[in-house]
Scaffold this motif. Structure first.
Motif, mmCIF file in Angstrom:
data_model
loop_
_atom_site.group_PDB
_atom_site.id
_atom_site.type_symbol
_atom_site.label_atom_id
_atom_site.label_comp_id
_atom_site.label_asym_id
_atom_site.label_seq_id
_atom_site.Cartn_x
_atom_site.Cartn_y
_atom_site.Cartn_z
ATOM 1 N N ASP A 8 0.247 -0.723 0.066
ATOM 2 C CA ASP A 8 -0.294 -0.115 -0.023
ATOM 3 C C ASP A 8 1.105 1.048 -0.014
ATOM 4 O OD1 ASP A 8 1.068 -0.030 2.484
ATOM 5 O OD2 ASP A 8 -0.752 -0.170 3.602
ATOM 6 N N GLY A 9 2.612 1.061 -0.295
ATOM 7 C CA GLY A 9 2.963 2.040 0.039
ATOM 8 C C GLY A 9 3.250 2.544 1.000
ATOM 9 N N ASN A 10 2.574 2.025 1.942
ATOM 10 C CA ASN A 10 3.653 2.420 3.611
ATOM 11 C C ASN A 10 4.778 1.793 3.707
ATOM 12 O OD1 ASN A 10 1.445 4.242 3.595
ATOM 13 N ND2 ASN A 10 -0.277 2.473 4.252
ATOM 14 N N VAL A 11 5.673 2.475 4.930
ATOM 15 C CA VAL A 11 6.538 1.950 5.614
ATOM 16 C C VAL A 11 5.847 2.095 6.973
ATOM 17 C CG1 VAL A 11 8.794 2.153 6.693
ATOM 18 C CG2 VAL A 11 8.299 2.951 4.245
ATOM 19 N N TYR A 12 6.272 0.446 8.081
ATOM 20 C CA TYR A 12 5.214 0.581 10.007
ATOM 21 C C TYR A 12 6.506 0.632 10.492
ATOM 22 C CZ TYR A 12 1.212 -0.039 7.090
ATOM 23 O OH TYR A 12 -0.136 0.024 6.332
#
Length: 330
Positions: free
Chosen positions: A19-23
Motif C-alpha cells: 500500500d506504499g506505507n512503511v510501518y
C-alpha cells in the motif's frame, strides 16, 4: 502484503507493504508506532522496496520495476516524518532481464545504487547525489557490492570484479578471480578491514584491498551457488547446490548426501586454511548468511542458527516453535 525486506534496529522493527506505507513497530512488544505513506506507488504489483538504516534515519529505496523510476526516502526512526526525498531514474535498458533492477549498498554514510544506467552514490545524510559512473556494470546477473579501504568492489557473476573509488566513483581497475575455464563464475563478495574475499564456483580467494593483489586462493569442487561472510579473523562459507539440494564444501568432490544438514566452514584470513567445520541439522536458505557481532547467522528450514566465528560452536538456535534451544554461555 510485503514487497520489500524488513529491517530491525536495536529498538524497533520496520517493514514496507504494497500500500506504499512503511510501518514501525516497537521491538520489545510489537506495538505499532507509526506509518508513513510513500508517494511513489504507481503499481503496487511492480513496486520493489528495500529498507536501510543510517544513524537515526530509516532509508526506503523504492523502485518501479516496470519503468526503472524510483525514489529514496529518509524517515526519522522515531516519528516516521520524511527527513529528505530524492527521485532517481535508471531506464537505460528496456530488456526484461535488466529493466528496473537496482542493487543497493549502504557503507560509510553513502548509498550506492547499481542499475542499468551505471552506478550512483548519494549522501545518506541529506540524499544529495555525490557521483554517477555511467559504465555498464549491471549485466542482469546476480551481483554483489562491498566497500573497504575506500574502494567499492562490484561482482558481475563472471570472474571479472570492478574496482571503483568509493568516494568519487572513478573506475580504478578490474581484478579477475582465479576461476578456471569460460564457465567460471563469482557468487558472492565479502570484506574485512583490508581484505576482499571472492567466492567462485570453484575457488575462494582473498585480495589485499590496499593493492588489490591476490593473497591466496583455495580450490574447491564446483557448486552451483554460495554465500560468504567475513571478519578480521577470516571468512565463513556456505555453498548451496540447487540441483542436488545439498550444501557442502570440502576438499573432496562430494556433495553432502544429507539434504537436511548444512556444512558451514571458516577459513583463516592469512592463508585460507580451514579452522573449523560445523554440521548443522537444517537445510540453509540461499542468500541468508550474515555476520553479526562475530556470530555467523543463517536461516534454515523453519530455524535460525548462530555459530561462533572463532570455533563454529552453536551459540543459539531459534526454531519455528518460538523458543531458543541449546543456548551456550559466552
Amino acid at each position: 502484503m510485503l514487497v520489500g525486506l524488513q529491517l530491525a534496529t536495536r529498538n524497533n522493527f520496520y517493514l514496507t507493504a504494497q500500500d506504499g506505507n512503511v510501518y514501525a513497530f516497537r521491538g520489545r512488544d510489537g506495538q505499532g508506532l507509526w506509518h508513513t505513506t510513500m508517494s511513489h506507488v504507481t503499481d503496487k504489483y511492480s513496486t520493489g522496496a528495500l529498507l536501510m538504516y543510517y544513524q537515526s534515519l530509516i532509508i526506503d529505496a523504492v523502485t518501479d520495476t516496470d519503468n526503472g523510476q524510483g525514489d529514496l526516502y529518509a524517515l526519522d526512526e522515531q516519528s516516521g516524518k520524511v527527513a529528505w526525498h530524492t527521485p532517481f531514474s535508471c531506464i537505460k535498458s528496456t530488456s526484461i532481464q535488466c529493466r528496473g533492477g537496482v542493487h543497493w549498498l549502504m557503507a560509510n554514510g553513502i548509498i550506492y545504487g547499481l542499475a542499468t544506467d551505471g552506478i550512483t552514490a548519494w549522501s545518506a545524510t541529506n540524499g544529495h547525489p555525490l557521483w554517477h559512473n555511467t559504465s555498464t556494470f549491471n549485466n542482469g546477473q546476480p551481483q554483489h557490492m562491498v566497500v573497504t579501504n575506500n574502494k567499492l568492489y562490484i561482482s558481475n557473476f563472471y570472474p571479472t570484479i570492478n574496482v571503483l573509488n568509493a568516494h568519487t566513483g572513478q573506475s580504478l581497475q578490474n581484478i579477475t578471480a582465479p576461476e578456471q575455464g569460460s564457465s567460471g563464475v563469482v557468487y558472492d563478495l565479502a570484506a574485512s578491514t583490508d581484505t576482499v574475499y571472492v567466492l567462485g564456483g570453484r575457488t575462494i580467494s582473498a585480495y589485499q584491498a590496499s593493492s588489490d593483489k591476490l593473497q591466496w586462493s583455495q580450490i574447491h569442487p564446483y557448486h552451483s551457488m554460495g554465500n560468504i561472510v567475513a571478519n578480521n579473523s577470516g571468512v565463513g562459507v556456505v555453498y548451496y547446490d540447487m540441483f542436488s539440494g545439498g550444501l557442502a564444501m570440502s576438499k573432496d568432490p562430494v556433495i553432502s548426501k544429507d539434504q537436511n544438514k548444512t556444512d558451514v566452514y571458516f577459513l583463516r584470513a592469512q592463508d585460507g586454511r580451514q579452522t573449523w567445520h560445523s554440521l548443522v541439522p537444517s537445510t540453509a536458505s540461499f542468500d541468508s548468511l550474515h555476520m553479526v557481532n562475530d556470530l555467523i547467522c543463517f536461516s534454515g528450514l523453519n530455524s535460525i542458527y548462530a555459530l561462533k566465528s572463532s570455533s563454529g560452536q552453536q551459540r543459539w538456535h531459534f526454531s519455528q516453535t518460538g523458543y531458543l534451544s541449546s543456548p551456550l554461555a559466552d
